[in-house]
Design a protein around this motif. Structure first.
Motif, PDB file in Angstrom:
ATOM      1  N   VAL A 112       1.164  -1.507   0.766  1.00 16.66           N
ATOM      2  CA  VAL A 112      -0.323  -0.330  -0.139  1.00 16.66           C
ATOM      3  C   VAL A 112       0.660   1.118  -0.371  1.00 16.66           C
ATOM      4  CG1 VAL A 112      -1.414   1.283   1.532  1.00 16.66           C
ATOM      5  CG2 VAL A 112      -1.517  -1.228   0.935  1.00 16.66           C
ATOM      6  N   VAL A 113       1.942   1.051   0.421  1.00 11.15           N
ATOM      7  CA  VAL A 113       2.749   2.294   0.999  1.00 11.15           C
ATOM      8  C   VAL A 113       3.493   2.767  -0.364  1.00 11.15           C
ATOM      9  CG1 VAL A 113       4.915   3.702   2.604  1.00 11.15           C
ATOM     10  CG2 VAL A 113       3.598   2.796   3.591  1.00 11.15           C
ATOM     11  N   ILE A 114       3.921   1.655  -0.851  1.00 20.13           N
ATOM     12  CA  ILE A 114       4.858   1.696  -2.614  1.00 20.13           C
ATOM     13  C   ILE A 114       3.697   2.239  -3.840  1.00 20.13           C
ATOM     14  CG2 ILE A 114       5.849   0.095  -3.975  1.00 20.13           C
ATOM     15  CD1 ILE A 114       7.343  -1.896  -2.013  1.00 20.13           C
ATOM     16  N   LEU A 115       2.394   1.585  -3.543  1.00 17.92           N
ATOM     17  CA  LEU A 115       1.660   2.037  -4.390  1.00 17.92           C
ATOM     18  C   LEU A 115       1.294   3.317  -4.059  1.00 17.92           C
ATOM     19  CD1 LEU A 115      -0.299   1.260  -6.504  1.00 17.92           C
ATOM     20  CD2 LEU A 115      -1.866   0.539  -5.286  1.00 17.92           C
ATOM     21  N   ARG A 116       1.246   3.903  -3.106  1.00 16.89           N
ATOM     22  CA  ARG A 116       0.941   5.058  -2.663  1.00 16.89           C
ATOM     23  C   ARG A 116       2.238   6.489  -3.222  1.00 16.89           C
ATOM     24  NH1 ARG A 116      -3.268   6.701  -0.328  1.00 16.89           N
ATOM     25  NH2 ARG A 116      -2.621   9.067   0.819  1.00 16.89           N
ATOM     26  N   VAL A 117       3.445   5.884  -2.589  1.00 15.08           N
ATOM     27  CA  VAL A 117       4.413   6.628  -2.450  1.00 15.08           C
ATOM     28  C   VAL A 117       5.568   6.581  -4.098  1.00 15.08           C
ATOM     29  CG1 VAL A 117       7.296   6.764  -1.734  1.00 15.08           C
ATOM     30  CG2 VAL A 117       5.043   6.131  -0.314  1.00 15.08           C
ATOM     31  N   PHE A 118       5.253   5.553  -5.075  1.00 16.31           N
ATOM     32  CA  PHE A 118       6.023   5.975  -5.965  1.00 16.31           C
ATOM     33  C   PHE A 118       4.638   5.542  -7.060  1.00 16.31           C
ATOM     34  CE2 PHE A 118       9.069   4.022  -2.925  1.00 16.31           C
ATOM     35  CZ  PHE A 118      10.604   4.709  -3.300  1.00 16.31           C
ATOM     36  N   ASP A 119       4.964   4.656  -7.943  1.00 13.23           N
ATOM     37  CA  ASP A 119       3.713   3.914  -8.555  1.00 13.23           C
ATOM     38  C   ASP A 119       3.268   2.594  -9.280  1.00 13.23           C
ATOM     39  OD1 ASP A 119       5.185   3.634 -10.542  1.00 13.23           O
ATOM     40  OD2 ASP A 119       5.172   5.470 -11.377  1.00 13.23           O
ATOM     41  N   TRP A 120       2.197   2.437  -9.980  1.00 11.69           N
ATOM     42  CA  TRP A 120       2.262   1.060  -9.776  1.00 11.69           C
ATOM     43  C   TRP A 120       2.862  -0.028 -10.344  1.00 11.69           C
ATOM     44  CZ3 TRP A 120       2.499  -1.224 -15.010  1.00 11.69           C
ATOM     45  CH2 TRP A 120       2.778  -0.603 -16.023  1.00 11.69           C
ATOM     46  N   ARG A 121       4.317   0.366 -11.555  1.00  7.17           N
ATOM     47  CA  ARG A 121       5.542   0.022 -11.862  1.00  7.17           C
ATOM     48  C   ARG A 121       5.872  -0.978 -11.033  1.00  7.17           C
ATOM     49  NH1 ARG A 121       8.791   4.279 -14.832  1.00  7.17           N
ATOM     50  NH2 ARG A 121       7.868   5.746 -12.636  1.00  7.17           N
ATOM     51  N   TYR A 122       6.700  -0.092  -9.474  1.00  8.47           N
ATOM     52  CA  TYR A 122       7.057  -0.586  -9.008  1.00  8.47           C
ATOM     53  C   TYR A 122       6.513  -1.685  -8.103  1.00  8.47           C
ATOM     54  CZ  TYR A 122       9.992   3.204  -8.452  1.00  8.47           C
ATOM     55  OH  TYR A 122      10.427   4.259  -9.473  1.00  8.47           O
ATOM     56  N   VAL A 123       5.126  -2.156  -8.039  1.00 12.13           N
ATOM     57  CA  VAL A 123       3.933  -3.339  -7.648  1.00 12.13           C
ATOM     58  C   VAL A 123       4.087  -3.943  -8.319  1.00 12.13           C
ATOM     59  CG1 VAL A 123       1.973  -4.048  -6.643  1.00 12.13           C
ATOM     60  CG2 VAL A 123       2.447  -1.380  -5.656  1.00 12.13           C
ATOM     61  N   ALA A 124       4.392  -4.012 -10.217  1.00 12.02           N
ATOM     62  CA  ALA A 124       4.606  -4.571 -10.718  1.00 12.02           C
ATOM     63  C   ALA A 124       5.027  -5.754 -10.988  1.00 12.02           C
ATOM     64  CB  ALA A 124       3.566  -4.168 -12.182  1.00 12.02           C
ATOM     65  N   ILE A 125       6.703  -5.348 -10.947  1.00 16.63           N
ATOM     66  CA  ILE A 125       7.605  -5.770 -10.741  1.00 16.63           C
ATOM     67  C   ILE A 125       7.585  -7.062  -9.312  1.00 16.63           C
ATOM     68  CG2 ILE A 125      10.097  -5.952 -11.030  1.00 16.63           C
ATOM     69  CD1 ILE A 125       9.954  -2.680 -12.184  1.00 16.63           C
ATOM     70  N   LEU A 126       7.870  -6.428  -8.515  1.00 21.80           N
ATOM     71  CA  LEU A 126       7.199  -6.925  -7.003  1.00 21.80           C
ATOM     72  C   LEU A 126       6.210  -7.621  -7.084  1.00 21.80           C
ATOM     73  CD1 LEU A 126       7.725  -4.013  -4.637  1.00 21.80           C
ATOM     74  CD2 LEU A 126       9.594  -5.636  -4.800  1.00 21.80           C
ATOM     75  N   ILE A 127       5.290  -7.724  -7.855  1.00 23.93           N
ATOM     76  CA  ILE A 127       4.217  -9.149  -7.910  1.00 23.93           C
ATOM     77  C   ILE A 127       4.749  -9.910  -8.934  1.00 23.93           C
ATOM     78  CG2 ILE A 127       1.670  -9.290  -8.466  1.00 23.93           C
ATOM     79  CD1 ILE A 127       0.738  -6.589  -7.508  1.00 23.93           C
TER      80      ILE A 127
END
Length: 600
Positions: free
Chosen positions: A165-180
């Motif tokens: 949740v914090v990564i999505l708010r502070v950064f954007d969806w690209r970071y979350v997608a790579i992590l997933i």
């Protein structure tokens, strides 16, 4: 006991196990667990907030370029959060460890209780070393499961969720997608390696159990090993088992290390990609340096959480492997069970008179191909003595086992005081009957405690009186430690006659209504046998007594004698009556008398 694990045997479910070991004060347990979960939540929040606060301090320093310009409030927040995290972790341990150790204790006790309730057939087939390993691993595995749930699953799932949740708010969806994507690859890799490790762990446990059995069996039979000069053979067999264990352990650790190597490489690749993306965003002014530090901190936290959750999967599977034999043991039902409305009879002679015994057309077979007894019928009136004689293999000892309900007859019925044995509670039945066996096995404890085992509520005076009646007190008074003397493993520090006297004292203290003498003197020399026979005569006075005899000279005064041959009663009567018949008993008597005359 050792099975190939192509398919799992019948096992108790975890729900059924919980019903067996559930604590008496569930409210107290729930209170501790609930408070521990609250502390887990605080700890997880603190873990996610800590990198964020650190990132803000870095951002403030970068902007103002002065150390003194760092807001004091941010430092205080950081200190408070770290303090909460530290206190929550310690508090959680304090709350949960008593619950965990109590459950492990209950699992161990439940296992031992179940083993003691199993039939004689089970104990004749068991392997002591293997059984103790099963009980130990079962207790350890339950503690492991509880630790995994409360110290791994809940905190790491919470931490992962809040971090995303914090990564999505502070950064954007690209970071979350790579992590997933990275986590999915990580989880898949871990899953397949864990399956292989589980199979390897099961194989390791199997050979470890076999090695333990070999060790215990060798030590318990050390006298036989020495007398046959087979020490080198025992060492060789144990060494072979330990070599198999070493090979299984090496293979298991190799899988662990390769799995760790693959996961570490994946972490390196994912970190490189994400930091490159962050650097690219800094160059294009999408994020600041402080966010670069933040993503680095969160990556470390995410990897720790994913690794911990992977450990949960592996730990759960390992615990399940360790629980398999334990759950299989608990799912094994004894063939001898109490009836739903089992009754209890007076069991001490002082509380009731001697009991009556009746065998009514009893037949017994260990299996379809091995019939032992056929159509056995006799009655033993209260206070009288019955002797059972016959050559080896005639079924004498089996009659004694049926009387104590070590087995149930395959046909017919056995009665005490008119009640079918199947309707008498087993524990009550065992209190009614006192047994003096041929080979007395004592606990490796004080001689006084071994005598007191006949009645755990007895006073020292009662123990001493029983020892005097059994003619063992004089011997005890001569040894330095007296009643505190340790008798050694299985009573090996005592002679055969001394052990028999301890057994007699123990039964005297028990004060049973029925006495079963199972060839109680056949292993003794003539002089010792004669002395102990006098003590047994005193012990059997007023009680209903069943004597399983090898030496016919010990049963001349029995009220009735039955002669067994190939599982059938072929003669019955008193000693004089049977001699007059000049039949099977008379021939046995003449043969033994001849042995005595020739000294054989």
């Amino acid at each position: 006991m050792f099975k190939k694990y192509d398919s799992l045997p019948k096992m108790l479910s975890l729900t059924q196990l919980w019903h067996k070991i559930r604590p008496d004060n569930l409210l107290f347990v729930y209170w501790r667990i609930s408070l521990a979960v609250v502390l887990l939540l605080l700890e997880s929040v603190a873990s996610v907030v800590t990198p964020l606060l650190f990132s803000r301090m870095v951002g403030t320093l970068s902007a103002q370029r002065l150390l003194l310009a760092v807001p004091v409030w941010l430092i205080l927040q950081y200190a408070i959060v770290r303090t909460v995290s530290a206190l929550a972790t310690a508090g959680r341990e304090i709350l949960v460890v008593p619950v965990e150790t109590d459950l492990q204790r209950r699992v161990a006790v439940a296992g031992l209780e179940h083993v003691h309730k199993m039939s004689v057939r089970f104990h004749l087939n068991r392997q002591t070393g293997a059984l103790t390993r099963i009980l130990d691993r079962g207790a350890d595995a339950v503690g492991t499961v509880l630790s995994l749930v409360l110290f791994n699953v809940i905190p790491n799932v919470l931490q992962l969720s809040m971090t995303f949740v914090v990564i999505l708010r502070v950064f954007d969806w690209r970071y979350v997608a790579i992590l997933i994507v990275a986590i999915m690859i990580y989880a898949t890799t871990s899953y397949y390696f864990t399956k292989m490790r589980m199979a390897a762990r099961r194989a390791r446990n199997l050979v470890n159990t076999q090695a333990q059995h070999q060790l215990v069996d060798s030590i318990l039979n050390f006298e036989t090993v020495r007398s046959f000069a087979n020490i080198s053979r025992e060492i060789h067999l144990y060494d072979e088992k330990k070599k198999q264990w070493a090979s299984a352990e090496i293979y298991l650790q190799r899988l662990v290390n390769i799995s760790q190597m693959c996961r570490s490489l994946l972490i390196v690749i994912t970190t490189t990609v994400l930091l490159s993306l962050a650097a690219f965003d800094i160059v294009h002014h999408k994020i600041a340096v402080a966010q670069f530090v933040l993503i680095g901190s969160y990556l470390s936290s995410l990897y720790s959480s994913v690794a911990a959750l992977n450990y949960v999967g592996a730990g759960w599977r390992n615990a399940r492997v360790d629980l398999e034999n334990y759950l299989e043991l608990l799912a094994t039902n004894s063939e001898i069970l109490d009836s739903e409305n089992a009754i209890s009879l007076p069991f001490k002679l002082k509380d009731g008179e001697a009991a009556t015994i009746k065998f009514d057309h009893v037949g017994f077979a260990y299996d379809e191909k091995r019939t032992i007894l056929q159509d056995i019928s006799f009655e033993v009136p209260a206070g009288t003595t019955l002797a059972i004689v016959g050559h080896t293999g005639s079924g004498k000892s089996t009659l004694g086992r049926l009387l104590t309900r070590a087995y149930d007859p395959t046909s017919g019925a056995i009665f005490i005081d008119g009640y079918n044995l199947k309707n008498i509670a087993q524990e009550n039945l065992h209190k009614i009957i006192g047994i003096v066996p041929q080979d007395t096995v004592l606990f490796n404890a004080e001689i006084g405690k071994n005598i007191a085992y006949g009645d755990l509520s007895a006073s020292f005076e009662d123990i001493e009186n029983a020892a005097k009646k059994a003619q063992i007190d004089a011997f005890i008074q001569k040894i330095p430690e007296k009643y505190d003397t340790i008798v050694g493993e299985r009573g090996l520090k005592l002679s055969g006659g001394e052990k028999q006297r301890v057994a007699i004292a123990r039964v005297l203290l028990k004060d049973p209504r029925i006495l079963l003498l199972d060839e109680a003197t056949s292993a003794l020399d003539t002089q010792t046998e004669s002395a102990i026979q006098n003590e047994l005569s005193v012990l059997s006075r007023l009680r209903t007594t069943v004597i399983i005899a090898h030496r016919l000279s010990t049963i001349q005064d029995a009220d009735q004698i039955i002669v067994l041959h190939e599982g059938k009663i072929i003669e019955r009567g008193t000693h004089i009556d049977l001699l007059k018949k000049n039949g099977y008993y008379a021939a046995m008597w003449l043969a033994q008398a001849g042995d005595l005359l020739t000294g054989t």
